[in-house]
Design a protein around this motif. Structure first.
Motif, PDB file in Angstrom:
ATOM      1  N   VAL A   1      30.307   5.867   8.048  1.00  0.00           N
ATOM      2  CA  VAL A   1      29.897   5.047   7.457  1.00  0.00           C
ATOM      3  C   VAL A   1      31.431   4.867   6.765  1.00  0.00           C
ATOM      4  N   ALA A   2      31.765   6.258   6.352  1.00  0.00           N
ATOM      5  CA  ALA A   2      32.533   5.623   5.103  1.00  0.00           C
ATOM      6  C   ALA A   2      33.934   4.976   6.141  1.00  0.00           C
ATOM      7  N   ARG A   3      34.006   6.058   6.970  1.00  0.00           N
ATOM      8  CA  ARG A   3      35.633   5.524   7.970  1.00  0.00           C
ATOM      9  C   ARG A   3      35.569   4.381   8.354  1.00  0.00           C
ATOM     10  N   ASP A   4      34.418   3.615   8.626  1.00  0.00           N
ATOM     11  CA  ASP A   4      33.415   1.909   9.021  1.00  0.00           C
ATOM     12  C   ASP A   4      34.515   1.083   7.770  1.00  0.00           C
ATOM     13  N   GLU A   5      34.210   1.539   6.751  1.00  0.00           N
ATOM     14  CA  GLU A   5      34.533   0.784   5.427  1.00  0.00           C
ATOM     15  C   GLU A   5      35.978   1.028   4.967  1.00  0.00           C
ATOM     16  N   TYR A   6      36.268   2.074   5.418  1.00  0.00           N
ATOM     17  CA  TYR A   6      37.997   2.204   5.119  1.00  0.00           C
ATOM     18  C   TYR A   6      38.292   1.517   6.154  1.00  0.00           C
ATOM     19  N   LEU A   7      38.166   1.315   7.425  1.00  0.00           N
ATOM     20  CA  LEU A   7      39.072  -0.141   7.777  1.00  0.00           C
ATOM     21  C   LEU A   7      38.564  -0.572   8.120  1.00  0.00           C
ATOM     22  N   ALA A   8      37.918  -1.081   7.627  1.00  0.00           N
ATOM     23  CA  ALA A   8      36.987  -2.670   7.410  1.00  0.00           C
ATOM     24  C   ALA A   8      38.306  -3.310   5.448  1.00  0.00           C
TER      25      ALA A   8
END
Length: 359
Positions: A288-295
């Motif tokens: 979830v954190a990786r996805d948010e950082y990439l977004a």
């Protein structure tokens, strides 16, 4: 611990009872440190003579060799001497309130290096120590926000201003052990550093460490040459409060650092910046954190989402990161278990391929 406790008694007594400690008291008064804070943080002063602590230890029954191991004493030609002389003393205490080390700051106008600090010892590991930890412990647990600053006096100034728990590393860069400690106490860290080049680079080096620890981080960079203590004394609490509203999230701060003065980056520059951001994203254990950082990176750099996600997968694959395998599993679940009746991303790509290659 007994030798450190004994030394602290010596330093505190000297600060409060000796006329020779006046330069240290004047310095503290000039920095706006109150008597209450002097007591809260157990500040002291090291005697100016070369053997005052040696004599103190001898009277207290502390082995001088132990004083040497703790960095409080030195030995030359069989004679012992005080290492911290004529300095303002900041004791470093662990979360249980035990004195584990010291930092000695030279008084204004005096000779010598600005700081002399305790070396590593059986009771003092700098990678696990944070100045202000004992003083802030009552307000730490469950605190929504922890402030990380550069200097000991910054910690004291923020404490006096009532701005919440503030901590500083002990003359070292932030470590993973310290980050894990912060994670146990708070949900968000705000890094408040000098906005000069060295301060900004030091702050940026913290980001991957905080990401790996699972800590939400924001960055408040002051004017070059400034620090929280000076800002509070010169402009007051409102000035720092106003700046706190401008604190950047971790990815936004990193992108601003990599962009520098560039306002309209080329595709090549965006790709280079994205590679740097990937090194940060890869530290996150949470999908979830990786996805948010990439977004966030996609939004701030105005990237095409599918291309950016593809590049991240390529980066993680090159790195051999276990996060790549997790992402592949997640993507597989997302795209092959779609029961909505709509085309999945994989199906969409296949359809586009067939349309462009009818043969």
């Amino acid at each position: 611990f007994a030798a450190n406790v004994s030394a602290l008694r010596c330093f505190k007594r000297y600060l409060h009872e000796s006329d020779k400690a006046r330069p240290v008291l004047d310095y503290l008064a000039g920095r706006g440190v109150t008597g209450e804070s002097i007591e809260t943080f157990a500040l002291g002063a090291a005697p100016t003579s070369g053997n005052a602590l040696v004599k103190w230890f001898s009277r207290e029954g502390i082995e001088l060799a132990i004083g040497c191991q703790l960095g409080l004493l030195g030995e030359k030609d069989g004679r012992f001497y005080d290492r911290l002389r004529g300095r303002l003393i900041f004791p470093v205490r662990d979360v249980q309130g035990r004195t584990i080390g010291f930092a000695g700051r030279v008084a204004e106008g005096a000779d010598g290096p600005k700081y002399l600090n305790s070396p590593e010892s059986a009771v003092y590991q700098k990678s696990r120590a944070l100045f202000g930890l004992a003083e802030a412990r009552d307000g730490l647990r469950g605190s929504p926000r922890l402030l990380v600053v550069e200097g000991y006096l910054d910690v004291i100034a923020l404490h006096e201003a009532g701005l919440g728990p503030a901590l500083a590393t002990c003359g070292t860069a932030m470590t993973s052990e310290q980050a894990r400690m912060l994670k146990r106490f708070g949900s968000e860290v705000v890094v408040v550093f000098d906005g000069d080049d060295a301060g900004r680079k030091a702050a940026l080096r913290m980001l991957p460490i905080f990401v790996k620890a699972g800590i939400d981080t924001r960055f408040l960079m002051l004017a070059p040459g400034g620090d929280p203590d000076e800002l509070l004394r010169s402009e007051g609490l409102a000035a720092l409060d106003n700046l706190r509203e401008e604190a950047l999230g971790g990815i936004a701060f990193a992108i601003s650092m990599y962009l520098g003065e560039t306002t309209n980056p080329t595709p090549t520059q965006k790709n280079a910046i994205l590679e740097h951001i990937f090194t940060i994203i890869a530290e996150a254990d949470s999908l979830v954190a990786r996805d948010e950082y990439l977004a966030q990176a996609i939004r701030l750099l105005k990237l095409e989402e599918r291309s950016a996600r593809h590049e991240l997968s390529r980066y993680l694959r090159r790195r051999g990161n276990s996060a790549y395998r997790s992402e592949q599993t997640s993507s597989s679940n997302q795209f092959t278990e779609n029961g909505s009746g709509k085309l999945t991303t994989v199906e969409d790509d296949l359809l586009l391929l067939l349309l462009h290659h009818e043969e």
